[in-house]
Motif scaffolding. Structure first.
Motif, short mmCIF file in Angstrom:
data_model
loop_
_atom_site.label_atom_id
_atom_site.label_comp_id
_atom_site.label_asym_id
_atom_site.label_seq_id
_atom_site.Cartn_x
_atom_site.Cartn_y
_atom_site.Cartn_z
N ASP A 1 -2.54 -5.69 7.70
CA ASP A 1 -2.29 -4.35 7.16
C ASP A 1 -3.32 -3.34 7.68
N ARG A 2 -2.82 -2.25 8.25
CA ARG A 2 -3.69 -1.19 8.77
C ARG A 2 -4.55 -0.58 7.68
N ARG A 3 -4.07 -0.62 6.45
CA ARG A 3 -4.80 0.00 5.35
C ARG A 3 -6.10 -0.73 5.02
N LEU A 4 -6.27 -1.95 5.54
CA LEU A 4 -7.48 -2.72 5.30
C LEU A 4 -8.50 -2.57 6.42
N ARG A 5 -8.25 -1.65 7.34
CA ARG A 5 -9.18 -1.43 8.45
C ARG A 5 -10.52 -0.87 7.97
N GLU A 6 -11.51 -1.00 8.85
CA GLU A 6 -12.81 -0.39 8.63
C GLU A 6 -12.67 1.13 8.64
N ARG A 7 -13.69 1.82 8.19
CA ARG A 7 -13.74 3.28 8.28
C ARG A 7 -13.57 3.70 9.74
N ASP A 8 -12.81 4.77 9.95
CA ASP A 8 -12.67 5.34 11.30
C ASP A 8 -13.82 6.33 11.52
N GLN B 1 -10.49 5.17 -0.05
CA GLN B 1 -10.03 4.85 -1.40
C GLN B 1 -8.51 5.00 -1.50
N LEU B 2 -7.96 6.02 -0.86
CA LEU B 2 -6.51 6.23 -0.87
C LEU B 2 -5.80 5.06 -0.19
N ARG B 3 -6.35 4.62 0.94
CA ARG B 3 -5.76 3.47 1.64
C ARG B 3 -5.75 2.24 0.74
N TRP B 4 -6.91 1.96 0.11
CA TRP B 4 -7.04 0.80 -0.76
C TRP B 4 -6.12 0.90 -1.97
N SER B 5 -6.07 2.05 -2.60
CA SER B 5 -5.24 2.23 -3.80
C SER B 5 -3.78 1.98 -3.49
N GLU B 6 -3.31 2.48 -2.34
CA GLU B 6 -1.92 2.26 -1.95
C GLU B 6 -1.65 0.78 -1.73
N PHE B 7 -2.58 0.11 -1.06
CA PHE B 7 -2.44 -1.32 -0.81
C PHE B 7 -2.43 -2.11 -2.11
N LEU B 8 -3.39 -1.82 -2.99
CA LEU B 8 -3.53 -2.55 -4.25
C LEU B 8 -2.29 -2.37 -5.12
N TYR B 9 -1.81 -1.15 -5.24
CA TYR B 9 -0.62 -0.89 -6.07
C TYR B 9 0.58 -1.66 -5.54
N GLU B 10 0.76 -1.64 -4.23
CA GLU B 10 1.88 -2.36 -3.63
C GLU B 10 1.77 -3.85 -3.89
N MET B 11 0.55 -4.39 -3.78
CA MET B 11 0.34 -5.81 -4.01
C MET B 11 0.65 -6.18 -5.46
N ILE B 12 0.17 -5.39 -6.40
CA ILE B 12 0.40 -5.67 -7.82
C ILE B 12 1.89 -5.60 -8.16
N VAL B 13 2.57 -4.60 -7.65
CA VAL B 13 4.00 -4.47 -7.90
C VAL B 13 4.78 -5.66 -7.35
N ASN B 14 4.39 -6.12 -6.16
CA ASN B 14 5.09 -7.25 -5.55
C ASN B 14 4.86 -8.54 -6.33
N PHE B 15 3.73 -8.63 -7.05
CA PHE B 15 3.43 -9.81 -7.85
C PHE B 15 4.01 -9.73 -9.25
N LYS B 16 4.49 -8.59 -9.64
CA LYS B 16 4.86 -8.31 -11.03
C LYS B 16 5.81 -9.34 -11.61
N ASP B 17 6.84 -9.73 -10.89
CA ASP B 17 7.87 -10.60 -11.44
C ASP B 17 7.72 -12.05 -10.98
#
Length: 211
Positions: free
Chosen positions: A74-81, A120-136
């Protein structure tokens, strides 16, 4: 609940105290050795899902840890640019910023450098997506995330907000060693984090040589 385990990477430019950012270079000999030791430290954990930064050095680290691939790179987990500062010495960057690292948000203010807010925005988007995918799915998941020091600092700052046990860490001054391990146990309800148990942060005890 979900357990998140993180590991950082070690490559040539980083080893020379340069700002690597989105640049890539092969793992150093020490990086390969340390990644293998990290794999040994994690081998008793059965991970439900594996995520990694898509940068080559993170993928190499994942391979040395013992995983041929990730469930998602996932590109959202990259280091700071670091923009035009990428590849340049850290000491020059620090001098140009004209301030200490007391506040990371102020420190990373130079033109073209990705801010903490954007990380933080990158991480928050990734985290939310991960949690939603695990929800059910089943209640407990062990998650492995292979990412970089700048991102891990942002992740740690964010998750500590949900911890009832303050660690007294000054994240701006706390070093994050290559191949260190951080472990967070999250309690999630209705797609929201309600508690975070910090098991360990930036831990290097598993390494033969100090990180």
């Amino acid at each position: 609940s979900s357990g998140i385990t993180q590991s950082t990477v070690s490559s040539g430019i980083n080893a020379e105290y340069g700002l690597q950012g989105h640049l890539d270079s092969p793992l150093t000999t020490l990086g390969v050795e340390s990644s293998a030791n990290t794999g040994k430290a994690l081998q008793a954990i059965k991970f439900s899902v594996v995520f990694s930064s898509d940068l080559g050095r993170a993928q190499d680290t994942l391979c040395q840890i013992g995983y041929k691939t990730a469930d998602k790179f996932d590109r959202r987990l990259r280091e700071r640019d670091y923009g035009s500062w990428s590849g340049k010495p850290w000491i020059e960057y620090k001098k140009a910023s004209k301030c200490s690292m007391t506040d990371s948000k102020e420190f990373h203010h130079l033109p073209g450098v990705e801010t903490d807010d954007k990380l933080q925005l990158r991480w928050s988007e990734f985290l939310y997506e991960m949690i939603v995918n695990f929800k059910d799915k089943s209640a407990e998941k062990n998650v492995l995330i292979v990412t970089h020091g700048g991102m891990i600092r942002v992740i740690t700052r964010h998750l500590l907000q949900y911890s009832s046990r303050p660690l007294g860490l000054n994240l701006a001054h706390c070093g994050i060693g290559n191949n260190s391990i951080s472990v967070f146990e999250l309690e999630v309800s209705n797609s929201e984090i309600v508690n975070c148990d910090v098991v360990k942060v930036f831990d290097c005890k598993h390494l033969a040589r100090s990180c």
